[in-house]
Enzyme design. Structure first.
Site, short mmCIF file in Angstrom:
data_model
loop_
_atom_site.label_atom_id
_atom_site.label_comp_id
_atom_site.label_asym_id
_atom_site.label_seq_id
_atom_site.Cartn_x
_atom_site.Cartn_y
_atom_site.Cartn_z
N CYS A 100 0.85 -1.19 0.00
CA CYS A 100 0.00 0.00 0.00
C CYS A 100 0.88 1.23 0.00
CB CYS A 100 -0.95 0.01 1.20
SG CYS A 100 -0.13 0.22 2.79
N CYS A 121 3.41 1.70 2.76
CA CYS A 121 4.69 0.98 2.65
C CYS A 121 5.73 1.86 1.95
CB CYS A 121 4.50 -0.31 1.87
SG CYS A 121 3.40 -1.51 2.64
N ASP A 147 10.31 30.23 -29.54
CA ASP A 147 11.45 30.75 -30.27
C ASP A 147 11.20 30.48 -31.77
OD1 ASP A 147 14.06 31.75 -30.78
OD2 ASP A 147 14.79 29.70 -30.91
N ASP A 174 15.02 26.05 -28.41
CA ASP A 174 16.22 25.23 -28.45
C ASP A 174 17.40 26.18 -28.63
OD1 ASP A 174 16.21 25.99 -31.13
OD2 ASP A 174 16.87 24.02 -31.83
N ASP A 233 18.56 30.08 -25.52
CA ASP A 233 17.25 29.90 -24.89
C ASP A 233 17.36 29.37 -23.46
OD1 ASP A 233 15.73 30.74 -27.09
OD2 ASP A 233 15.92 28.79 -28.04
#
Length: 840
Positions: free
Chosen positions: A135, A138, A544, A736, A740
């Site tokens: 459960c 645990c 971008d 990218d 950036d």
């Protein structure tokens, strides 16, 4: 063993029951030469100098274990043991428990190479499989227990997958100590291995089926006897038959309790031993109270029996856990498919005295620099680059893109992709934990194990909820005992069993696990689960231009130069300046130059603007017009009106502009559809770029973006995003490239393209593995649906407990109804979360 207590567990000698003569007749000690251990008689390894002073003489030892045992005997004043023993002692290693010996193997650096990742000078991280988790409590117990160990820096346990990720400082604690600590609280841990976890899951599957079978078959017999007893109470039954049926029911219920009910009994005992209250505690109390009351009624011949309720509790709870196991397996199947994507074997090419031969070896044994053959239909065994051959390669498992990509010499191959057409010869570059597949798996696990604030709140509520239920059950039982003694037992059992804190703890992690797997199947890798919630609530999407909205493959469409240098020389100078850049413009310039004889030194990169460096002893600048104007005395020529939409890059020295390169890129074919989808969903879309206004506006018009900002430096983008956030907006940044990285780090959710610079990916919350923007719009929709399902689960879990608990306390819920309700509640939460997997 020795008759003295202090040596009883340390050595092997005659027992106290043997004759005194045996104790006083010394055996000849081992040969005193250094070749034999004085304690156990085994040979002493060459070069090992371990000794213990026994009766004034320095005696050799073969290992640290024997040395420690012998020294303990001497320190305890029992050195006479060696004069009176009748047999040699066991080795030091033999005295170490088998489990400890097994875990100590994982401390070996060569063993750790396969599953441990170095995250710092002395910091390591490993993924572990946890067995015995039943459960959410645990998982919480393991996290709390390990988190308190000195040297453990971070631990996260995923209840949905039963996996843990542990980070530790090896100068303060060893991995074996961590594994032993888990073992000490009643669980089993071992390094994560897909095959081993599959075996563990199959063992659990078969064991649960056997337990369900026993509970079902014997439970049906008990139910038939119970029907006879119920009908007999209404229509009349002889006391002898009634008592016989009770004894038979007791005989049938006992194996169900002791075998089928073992998971609940052992789980409750483990929780209590660790001073924790998990889900198994109230369930086990309910079962034992019902069984104990029934046994008492059977022995005394007075009162009601509830054997039918006991077997039904166990049967329905086992069925619920079985379906939950199947659901967890379905929810984690994407991560499992990634982990098992690499082939078991690989074909390595070996140069044997000028003759090339092939050998089949385990893929795990490949090393960087090896050459491998990948036949059509085979899976790429590691990351590398193609040396020869042209073929289509499917990366569907990694990116969600079903169309094979054509790969030729020099191209990169990713481990786990599939060669579809012709043989390929590859040079291995990365193996094991360094591969792209391993990194994706690691990020996916991190996302699934990360706990959003709503999950942490639910876990804390569930922990207190169980304790509250036990207290309430005691009060309710006492009340009914005083006011209606005949009903106190079934009411108490119903209160203990009907509650379901598991549904509260399962509400979020199961949905997150299913959502991250589905996102990955669509080509969007989430590196943190908390960002899924943020993505669903996003108000602004900032893009971008180059490499994000465009394909990222610009080409030089025009070169204007005003120089005494020829075009090829200018291109070589520009390529030397751009040699260390990952920008798309740099790739376009370098593509025009092969075997460049020029090299650049003292390179300084100005992100979003340009590069300065020394080439052939002269300082050169390449970048946008503002950058060149700022760093040189060159006169900037006016922009040509005929090149509208192109990006212009100037090459200059300190005094003059030598060339102007005009580059043109094309928008991604799916960009317009994605932008339209986001705008229809009420999102604000913004284009921010460092390119000139004409080039940015040309792309914006093609993809349908009205809000455009051009000529922006990285600092300008950062300030713009922060300004949006200060107005209360939730900003998603998609980009990218190195320039950036700052704004990606500041955004509420950052999304990097697969082809982005690694510095961008390192700080990104999500990565577009497919390099297609349509995965982003699908991801937004899935994130919103995930948030709805989490809320539905939480509402159901809270509502169920608020209704069921008072009803049970008032006596309106029979024990059998409580068993069905409790089992169905957690199962419903899991099944609701699994609706997210239908979108794969």
């Amino acid at each position: 063993m020795l008759c003295t207590d202090s040596a009883t567990l340390l050595c092997d000698c005659v027992s106290c029951s043997e004759s005194p003569a045996a104790l006083t007749t010394p055996i000849k000690p081992p040969d005193s030469s250094p070749a034999a251990c004085f304690h156990c008689g085994l040979p002493v390894p060459a070069g090992l100098d371990l000794t213990v002073s026994i009766d004034g003489a320095s005696q050799p030892m073969c290992c640290h274990g024997c040395q420690a045992v012998a020294q303990a005997i001497v320190d305890a004043g029992h050195s006479g043991f060696y004069r009176h023993r009748t047999a040699l002692s066991p080795t030091g290693e033999a005295l170490v428990p088998e489990f400890i010996q097994q875990t100590q193997v994982y401390d070996h650096p060569e063993i750790q190479k396969t599953f441990v990742r170095n995250t710092g000078a002395h910091e390591h991280e490993a993924a572990l499989i946890l067995e015995g988790i039943t459960c959410a409590a645990c998982a919480w117990l393991n996290e709390r227990h390990l988190g308190r160990l000195p040297g453990v820096l971070d631990v996260q346990v995923n209840y949905a997958t039963h996996r843990a990720r542990v980070r530790w400082d090896d100068t303060r604690i060893k991995l074996s100590d961590i594994l032993q600590a888990i073992h000490n609280i009643g669980y089993t841990a071992h390094p994560y291995d897909p095959a081993q976890q599959q075996q563990a899951r199959e063992r659990e599957h078969h064991t649960q089926l056997r337990r369900i079978g026993i509970a079902g078959v014997l439970g049906m017999q008990v139910m038939m006897l119970s029907v006879a007893l119920y009908v007999g109470d209404w229509s009349g039954i002889e006391e002898n038959f009634s008592q016989l049926f009770r004894w038979i029911a007791l005989a049938l219920t006992t194996p169900v309790l002791l075998y089928s009910g073992t998971p609940f009994l052992s789980g409750a005992w483990r929780d209590l031993r660790n001073r924790s209250i998990g889900m198994d505690v109230p369930v086990t109390l309910g079962i034992l109270v019902a069984f104990g009351g029934s046994v008492h009624a059977t022995l005394t011949g007075r009162g009601e029996v509830y054997y039918d309720s006991v077997v039904m509790f166990i049967f329905f709870l086992l069925v619920s856990r079985f379906f939950e196991l199947m659901a967890r397996k379905r929810g984690a199947e994407t991560a499992e498919s990634l982990a098992s994507a690499l082939p078991a074997m690989a074909t390595r090419l070996v140069d044997d005295k000028g003759i090339q031969r092939q050998e089949i070896i385990p893929a795990a044994e490949l090393q960087p620099g090896d050459r491998v053959l990948i036949r059509p239909g085979e899976t790429v065994p590691a990351d590398g680059s193609i040396e020869s051959g042209v073929s289509g390669v499917s990366e569907a498992l990694l990116s969600g893109e079903s169309t094979p990509l054509t790969k030729s010499p020099g191209d990169t191959l990713i481990g786990g992709s599939i060669n579809t057409e012709s043989p390929l010869y590859m040079r291995v570059e990365k193996t094991g934990l360094d591969t792209v597949l391993a990194e994706i798996t690691r990020l996916l696990e991190r996302a699934q194990q990360e706990k959003p604030a709503i999950t942490q709140l639910a876990d804390r509520a569930a922990a207190w909820f169980v304790a509250g239920v036990l207290l309430l059950a005691g009060v309710v039982g006492l009340y009914w005992w005083q006011h209606n003694p005949d009903s106190w037992l079934p009411v108490l059992v119903s209160v203990l069993v009907v509650t379901c804190p598991c549904a509260l703890s399962l509400a979020t992690p199961t949905a997150i696990s299913a959502a991250t797997g589905t996102l990955l199947a669509k080509g969007l890798l989430a590196t943190g689960s908390a960002r899924i919630e943020t993505l669903a609530n996003a108000t602004h999407f900032v893009f971008d231009k180059t490499g994000t909205l465009t394909c990222g493959t610009p080409a030089i469409v025009d070169i204007e130069y005003q120089s005494d240098l020829d075009e090829q020389t200018l291109l070589q100078i520009a390529a030397a300046l751009e040699s260390s850049s990952e920008h798309a413009a740099a790739r376009a310039i370098n593509a025009r130059v092969s075997d460049n004889p020029l090299t650049a030194s003292d390179i300084t990169n100005h992100p979003g603007a340009g590069i300065s460096a020394t080439v052939a002893g002269k300082t050169w600048f390449i970048g946008n017009p503002d950058f060149v104007h700022t760093h040189s005395n060159a006169a900037i020529p006016p922009e040509p009106s005929s090149a509208t939409g192109a990006t212009h890059i100037l090459l200059a020295d300190a005094d003059r502009v030598h060339a102007r390169f005009s580059l043109q890129d094309t928008p991604r074919p799916e960009a317009r559809v994605v932008i339209d989808a986001l705008q229809r969903a009420g999102k604000q879309v913004i284009l921010m770029s460092g390119d000139n206004t004409a080039a940015v506006r040309a792309v914006a018009d093609q993809v349908g973006i009205d809000n455009v900002s051009s000529d922006m430096k990285p600092a300008d983008k950062l300030r713009a995003v922060q300004a949006l956030q200060q107005q209360g907006n939730v900003v998603v940044m998609v980009g990218d490239g190195i320039n950036d990285a700052p704004v990606l780090g500041a955004a509420d959710v950052s999304v990097a393209m697969q082809a982005a610079a690694q510095i961008s990916q390192a700080g990104a919350d999500m990565i577009l593995l497919s390099n297609r923007l349509d995965a982003l719009s699908s991801g937004v929709q899935l994130a919103q649906r995930t948030l709805r399902i989490i809320r539905q689960n939480l509402v159901w879990a809270v509502s169920y407990n608020l209704i069921a608990l008072p009803a049970a306390a008032l006596g309106y819920v029979a024990p059998w109804m409580a068993a069905i309700g409790m089992s169905s509640s957690s199962l419903l939460v899991v099944l609701n979360a699994l609706r997210l997997t239908r979108e794969r």
